[in-house]
Design a protein around this motif. Structure first.
Motif, PDB file in Angstrom:
ATOM      1  N   UNK A 174      25.615   0.112 -18.400  1.00 21.28           N
ATOM      2  CA  UNK A 174      24.501  -0.669 -17.867  1.00 21.28           C
ATOM      3  C   UNK A 174      23.795  -1.402 -19.002  1.00 21.28           C
ATOM      4  N   UNK A 175      22.689  -2.064 -18.685  1.00 21.60           N
ATOM      5  CA  UNK A 175      21.970  -2.851 -19.688  1.00 21.60           C
ATOM      6  C   UNK A 175      21.505  -1.993 -20.867  1.00 21.60           C
ATOM      7  N   UNK A 176      20.893  -0.857 -20.542  1.00 23.10           N
ATOM      8  CA  UNK A 176      20.361   0.011 -21.597  1.00 23.10           C
ATOM      9  C   UNK A 176      21.499   0.564 -22.449  1.00 23.10           C
ATOM     10  N   UNK A 177      22.617   0.921 -21.822  1.00 20.19           N
ATOM     11  CA  UNK A 177      23.765   1.409 -22.581  1.00 20.19           C
ATOM     12  C   UNK A 177      24.306   0.361 -23.532  1.00 20.19           C
ATOM     13  N   UNK A 178      24.383  -0.887 -23.078  1.00 20.25           N
ATOM     14  CA  UNK A 178      24.837  -1.983 -23.929  1.00 20.25           C
ATOM     15  C   UNK A 178      23.908  -2.145 -25.133  1.00 20.25           C
ATOM     16  N   UNK A 179      22.626  -2.141 -24.857  1.00 16.04           N
ATOM     17  CA  UNK A 179      21.629  -2.302 -25.923  1.00 16.04           C
ATOM     18  C   UNK A 179      21.727  -1.175 -26.950  1.00 16.04           C
ATOM     19  N   UNK A 180      21.869   0.055 -26.480  1.00 12.77           N
ATOM     20  CA  UNK A 180      21.949   1.201 -27.385  1.00 12.77           C
ATOM     21  C   UNK A 180      23.216   1.173 -28.230  1.00 12.77           C
ATOM     22  N   UNK A 181      24.333   0.713 -27.645  1.00  9.68           N
ATOM     23  CA  UNK A 181      25.576   0.654 -28.402  1.00  9.68           C
ATOM     24  C   UNK A 181      25.495  -0.374 -29.522  1.00  9.68           C
ATOM     25  N   UNK A 182      24.871  -1.519 -29.253  1.00  5.94           N
ATOM     26  CA  UNK A 182      24.699  -2.538 -30.295  1.00  5.94           C
ATOM     27  C   UNK A 182      23.832  -1.993 -31.419  1.00  5.94           C
ATOM     28  N   UNK A 183      22.751  -1.320 -31.068  1.00  5.70           N
ATOM     29  CA  UNK A 183      21.883  -0.739 -32.097  1.00  5.70           C
ATOM     30  C   UNK A 183      22.614   0.339 -32.895  1.00  5.70           C
ATOM     31  N   UNK A 184      23.510   1.074 -32.223  1.00  6.01           N
ATOM     32  CA  UNK A 184      24.235   2.156 -32.893  1.00  6.01           C
ATOM     33  C   UNK A 184      25.149   1.640 -33.997  1.00  6.01           C
ATOM     34  N   UNK A 185      25.648   0.417 -33.874  1.00  6.50           N
ATOM     35  CA  UNK A 185      26.534  -0.147 -34.905  1.00  6.50           C
ATOM     36  C   UNK A 185      25.776  -1.063 -35.859  1.00  6.50           C
ATOM     37  N   UNK A 186      24.435  -1.047 -35.781  1.00  2.00           N
ATOM     38  CA  UNK A 186      23.642  -1.823 -36.715  1.00  2.00           C
ATOM     39  C   UNK A 186      23.463  -3.277 -36.353  1.00  2.00           C
ATOM     40  N   UNK A 187      23.671  -3.623 -35.082  1.00  3.17           N
ATOM     41  CA  UNK A 187      23.490  -5.002 -34.653  1.00  3.17           C
ATOM     42  C   UNK A 187      24.778  -5.799 -34.714  1.00  3.17           C
ATOM     43  N   UNK A 188      24.714  -7.037 -34.237  1.00  4.51           N
ATOM     44  CA  UNK A 188      25.868  -7.928 -34.192  1.00  4.51           C
ATOM     45  C   UNK A 188      25.497  -9.251 -34.849  1.00  4.51           C
ATOM     46  N   UNK A 189      26.310  -9.683 -35.799  1.00  4.33           N
ATOM     47  CA  UNK A 189      26.042 -10.944 -36.483  1.00  4.33           C
ATOM     48  C   UNK A 189      26.514 -12.113 -35.620  1.00  4.33           C
ATOM     49  N   UNK A 190      25.628 -13.054 -35.369  1.00  2.07           N
ATOM     50  CA  UNK A 190      25.938 -14.212 -34.536  1.00  2.07           C
ATOM     51  C   UNK A 190      25.438 -15.473 -35.220  1.00  2.07           C
ATOM     52  N   UNK A 191      26.179 -16.561 -35.007  1.00  2.00           N
ATOM     53  CA  UNK A 191      25.728 -17.877 -35.473  1.00  2.00           C
ATOM     54  C   UNK A 191      25.288 -18.654 -34.240  1.00  2.00           C
ATOM     55  N   UNK A 192      23.989 -18.872 -34.110  1.00  2.00           N
ATOM     56  CA  UNK A 192      23.420 -19.559 -32.952  1.00  2.00           C
ATOM     57  C   UNK A 192      23.371 -21.059 -33.254  1.00  2.00           C
ATOM     58  N   UNK A 193      24.140 -21.890 -32.534  1.00  2.02           N
ATOM     59  CA  UNK A 193      24.226 -23.318 -32.872  1.00  2.02           C
ATOM     60  C   UNK A 193      22.924 -24.078 -32.670  1.00  2.02           C
ATOM     61  N   UNK A 194      22.153 -23.716 -31.646  1.00  2.00           N
ATOM     62  CA  UNK A 194      20.888 -24.394 -31.361  1.00  2.00           C
ATOM     63  C   UNK A 194      19.831 -23.359 -30.995  1.00  2.00           C
ATOM     64  N   UNK A 195      18.551 -23.657 -31.221  1.00  2.00           N
ATOM     65  CA  UNK A 195      17.499 -22.708 -30.838  1.00  2.00           C
ATOM     66  C   UNK A 195      17.563 -22.397 -29.343  1.00  2.00           C
ATOM     67  N   UNK A 196      17.242 -21.145 -29.002  1.00  6.58           N
ATOM     68  CA  UNK A 196      17.263 -20.709 -27.606  1.00  6.58           C
ATOM     69  C   UNK A 196      15.877 -20.216 -27.210  1.00  6.58           C
ATOM     70  N   UNK A 197      15.394 -20.718 -26.085  1.00  3.84           N
ATOM     71  CA  UNK A 197      14.144 -20.226 -25.507  1.00  3.84           C
ATOM     72  C   UNK A 197      14.385 -20.062 -24.013  1.00  3.84           C
ATOM     73  N   UNK A 198      14.733 -18.844 -23.618  1.00  2.00           N
ATOM     74  CA  UNK A 198      15.090 -18.557 -22.232  1.00  2.00           C
ATOM     75  C   UNK A 198      14.143 -17.493 -21.684  1.00  2.00           C
TER      76      UNK A 198
END
Length: 228
Positions: A174-198
């Motif tokens: 679920x959402x919380x499980x996804x969030x916890x797994x990302x935090x468990x590996x120290x985050x995910x490096x992403x290159x954001x092409x344009x600013x996002x405001x959603x």
């Protein structure tokens, strides 16, 4: 005199505490290793404690033939809003936001991931009613709607019938499980092409290379209204 005799003993005690630099390093490393192992064990127990298992009765339908040496796992990202997930909005029922088939070669460990678009229109097989689910008649609909009517078993059956792939196991997060797994590996490096405001995804990101934590990663994968 007794006071004078205590001095040599104190001096001797001080002498035994004069460790070499190498010994001090060894002590510190050992202490850190113990602390790290205890922390890792606690993290592992916390992770395992958040995993629940469910049995799917696959004998209820005709199934594709399994392939020897290959294990296929259905990976589901659920949009359920109960419990800790309630803060992400109100939606009735439960559907897979994402579905993947992970096909793993058990001999060499190689894995292939195949994405199943959630809004793929297919011929869905019928599902019997079950506790908490009304069941459904065979019909045409979105592939991810099967779980709403019949739970994981119904979704499993639908994926097998549509793809012709024999599934061995499923994994649902679920959402919380996804969030916890990302935090468990120290985050995910992403290159954001344009600013996002959603606002709907509760996500504000600058453009450029950055490390997303669990909350921002969840917002990013859920963001669509501001990104076209």
């Amino acid at each position: 005199m007794a006071g004078r005799r205590s001095a040599p003993r104190s001096s001797g005690a001080l002498g035994t505490s004069r460790l070499s630099a190498a010994q001090w390093v060894a002590c510190v490393v050992t202490a850190l290793a113990i602390i790290a192992s205890l922390g890792s064990y606690g993290w592992y127990q916390g992770l395992i404690g958040n995993i629940t298992t469910a049995q799917v009765d696959t004998d209820e339908w005709d199934r594709p033939t399994s392939v020897e040496g290959v294990m296929n796992i259905l990976i589901i990202g659920s949009d359920v809003r109960s419990g800790e997930n309630a803060e992400y909005g109100e939606v009735e029922g439960e559907r897979p936001d994402t579905m993947l088939i992970a096909s793993i070669n058990v001999d060499n460990g190689a894995a292939t991931l195949v994405n199943l678009p959630r809004d793929l229109m297919v011929d869905l097989p019928g599902c019997e009613a079950a506790e908490g689910y009304e069941g459904m008649q065979p019909q045409q609909g979105m592939i991810n709607s099967a779980m709403t009517f019949g739970g994981v078993g119904c979704q499993w059956n639908a994926v097998e019938q549509v793809t012709g792939v024999h599934l061995d196991h499923f994994l649902m997060m679920d959402f919380v499980g996804f969030k916890d797994m990302v935090d468990a590996i120290g985050g995910v490096e992403m290159c954001i092409p344009e600013p996002i405001d959603d606002p709907k995804a509760h996500l504000v990101l600058d453009a450029g290379l950055q490390n997303l934590d669990g909350e921002d990663s969840l917002g990013f994968v859920r963001s669509r209204y501001s990104q076209g």
